[in-house]
Design an enzyme around this catalytic site. Structure first.
Site, PDB file in Angstrom:
ATOM      1  N   GLY A 202       0.826  -1.211   0.000  1.00  0.00           N
ATOM      2  CA  GLY A 202       0.000   0.000   0.000  1.00  0.00           C
ATOM      3  C   GLY A 202       0.849   1.244   0.000  1.00  0.00           C
ATOM      4  O   GLY A 202       2.044   1.190  -0.301  1.00  0.00           O
ATOM      5  N   ASN A 203       0.243   2.379   0.320  1.00  0.00           N
ATOM      6  CA  ASN A 203       1.000   3.632   0.386  1.00  0.00           C
ATOM      7  C   ASN A 203       0.432   4.520   1.489  1.00  0.00           C
ATOM      8  O   ASN A 203      -0.534   4.159   2.147  1.00  0.00           O
ATOM      9  CB  ASN A 203       1.001   4.334  -0.981  1.00  0.00           C
ATOM     10  CG  ASN A 203      -0.400   4.654  -1.456  1.00  0.00           C
ATOM     11  OD1 ASN A 203      -1.116   5.405  -0.819  1.00  0.00           O
ATOM     12  ND2 ASN A 203      -0.798   4.047  -2.569  1.00  0.00           N
ATOM     13  N   ARG A 204       1.061   5.667   1.668  1.00  0.00           N
ATOM     14  CA  ARG A 204       0.748   6.506   2.832  1.00  0.00           C
ATOM     15  C   ARG A 204      -0.387   7.499   2.597  1.00  0.00           C
ATOM     16  O   ARG A 204      -0.600   8.379   3.412  1.00  0.00           O
ATOM     17  CB  ARG A 204       1.986   7.296   3.254  1.00  0.00           C
ATOM     18  CG  ARG A 204       3.126   6.446   3.730  1.00  0.00           C
ATOM     19  CD  ARG A 204       4.248   7.333   4.252  1.00  0.00           C
ATOM     20  NE  ARG A 204       5.522   6.643   4.260  1.00  0.00           N
ATOM     21  CZ  ARG A 204       5.888   5.791   5.199  1.00  0.00           C
ATOM     22  NH1 ARG A 204       5.092   5.527   6.207  1.00  0.00           N
ATOM     23  NH2 ARG A 204       7.061   5.197   5.135  1.00  0.00           N
ATOM     24  N   SER A 205      -1.103   7.389   1.504  1.00  0.00           N
ATOM     25  CA  SER A 205      -2.170   8.356   1.232  1.00  0.00           C
ATOM     26  C   SER A 205      -3.218   8.335   2.352  1.00  0.00           C
ATOM     27  O   SER A 205      -3.644   7.273   2.808  1.00  0.00           O
ATOM     28  CB  SER A 205      -2.842   8.013  -0.096  1.00  0.00           C
ATOM     29  OG  SER A 205      -3.994   8.805  -0.258  1.00  0.00           O
TER      30      SER A 205
END
Ligand code: C5P
Length: 421
Positions: A202-205
């Protein structure tokens, strides 16, 4: 000045006092007499640090109703009942709150709360239209659980939503409704690409920029379709339907299905460019054969959803006047700076607008504010030097959203006037 009318949601005004004073505002609470049946004057006085009165006969020597109304930089009324809205529309001055609104020359923001039937009643619709025509920002309420077992539009927005929208409205001298009758499709948050039933990439959005866009678009009158991946816990904006997705494939399916019905498509989601080439059906266990699969991941490229939407418009699958907006989170290097990469991205993606911002060192992701450049390409531009750049000063994600949507409205109006010529 925070006006509070006599509805059950008056208790939420206590949180609103906090929201404003923590942002440095000096808050004077002006309740209606009925509001004090729900929350005591002492509570508002303690939270605001200012005296509370409901009628024009208290503090006559100071001409209170003139002073509070005249001196305020912003008037927010939350909750506003159907009765208060009717009294404002009629120009009444029968208590301190309505008298104060009549003398106020600053932006006035009204956050209604009432039963759905009252909100939809033609009398209220007319009164709301009257106030809006006079330049008062009447926010659309949230949809959800009301006082009793009923549910529908009429629920007071959350205090944080009201405070943010009020600040955005104040900064822009009020919010009008240029997107009334349009559908705006917005993607938000981060994608999650499954590795096995337990793990994902995933990512930090945080999803905050996409939700801020939905908050503002909904209050500009649009019907908002928000397709959201992983986000912080955020309240649902008014006039917004939220569809939750996880992977890029799910996001693409949701966007492609909705884009043909949309007048505006805004891709604010942080989409993974790659996904694991295969997803294990069972958890990859340490020490098992599959462990090798965790050490070296085989990746497959994801489709570019934004470019797909642009291609669909070119092929006629979407309306030719659909406005398409993308984001570019860039870092500079020895070859070019972040802005130059943004200009190139606008041309490569073929959308109408890109909000480009420089990322890294804690900037943009998960932070409440942002800054950057609004990039637009003149018709047929092929050279990054031809891209029009407008600097967007540092502001809340909602203020950035308001800038982006103002550009969208400009493009739509330019399109319409071209058709009329
Ligand atoms: O190419 P890059 O990821 O920097 O582009 C960012 C923009 O493209 C964002 O608007 C993002 O939502 C969109 N995007 C997309 N599909 C992808 C990757 C990015 O729609 N696979």
């Amino acid at each position: 000045m925070l006006g509070v009318a006599g509805g059950i949601a008056a208790y939420k005004a206590c949180h609103l006092v906090r929201e404003f004073s923590e942002h440095g505002a000096d808050v004077t609470v002006v309740p209606t007499p009925n509001a004090l049946k729900f929350v005591g004057a002492a509570t508002f006085e303690a939270l605001s640090g200012n005296p509370v009165a409901t009628d024009v006969f208290t503090g006559v020597d100071e001409v209170r109703h003139v002073r509070v109304g005249q001196e305020s930089d912003l008037v927010v009324i939350a909750p506003a009942t159907a009765d208060l809205i009717a009294r404002l529309a009629a120009g009444r001055a029968d208590d301190l709150l309505t008298a104060s609104v009549l003398v106020a020359t600053c932006p006035v923001v009204v956050a209604p709360a009432m039963h759905t039937e009252m909100w939809l009643n033609p009398a209220t619709r007319d009164n709301v239209a009257t106030l809006r025509r006079r330049g008062i920002t009447v926010l659309d309420p949230a949809s959800g659980r009301l006082t009793g077992p009923d549910s529908g539009p009429g629920r007071l927005l959350e205090p944080a939503q009201i405070a943010e929208l009020a600040r955005t409205a104040a900064a822009r001298g009020g919010l009008s409704r240029p997107l009334e009758g349009t559908t705006v499709l917005i993607s938000a948050g981060g994608t999650r690409e499954g590795l096995d039933p337990v793990r994902y990439l995933g990512n930090r959005s945080s999803g905050r920029q996409g939700f801020a866009l939905a908050e503002v678009a909904g209050q500009l009158g649009a019907r908002v379709e928000l397709v959201a991946g992983a986000t912080d816990a955020l309240p649902t904006p008014a006039n917004t339907t939220v569809t939750r997705i996880e992977s890029t494939a799910e996001l693409k399916a949701a966007v492609d299905e909705r884009a043909p019905r949309a007048d505006v498509v805004i891709m604010a989601a942080a989409v993974s460019d790659f996904r694991p080439a295969s997803v294990a059906g069972a958890k990859m266990k340490k020490g098992s054969e599959a462990e090798a699969g965790l050490e070296t991941l085989q990746m497959a490229e994801n489709p570019d959803i934004l470019r797909g939407v642009v291609a669909a418009r070119e092929s006629g699958a979407l309306g030719g006047d659909t406005v398409i907006v993308g984001f570019a989170a860039e870092t500079g290097d020895e070859d070019a700076d972040a802005l130059e990469y943004g200009r190139r991205k606008l041309l490569k993606k073929g959308c109408d607008v890109i909000l480009c911002n420089e990322v890294g060192q804690g900037r943009a992701f998960g932070t409440p504010d942002n800054a950057g450049w609004l990039l637009t390409a003149p018709e047929g531009a092929t050279d990054p030097a031809d891209v029009t750049v407008r600097e967007v000063p540092r502001g809340s994600k909602q203020e950035i959203a308001a800038e982006i949507l103002a550009e969208v409205v400009r493009i739509r109006h330019a399109d319409n006037s071209a058709l009329q010529d």
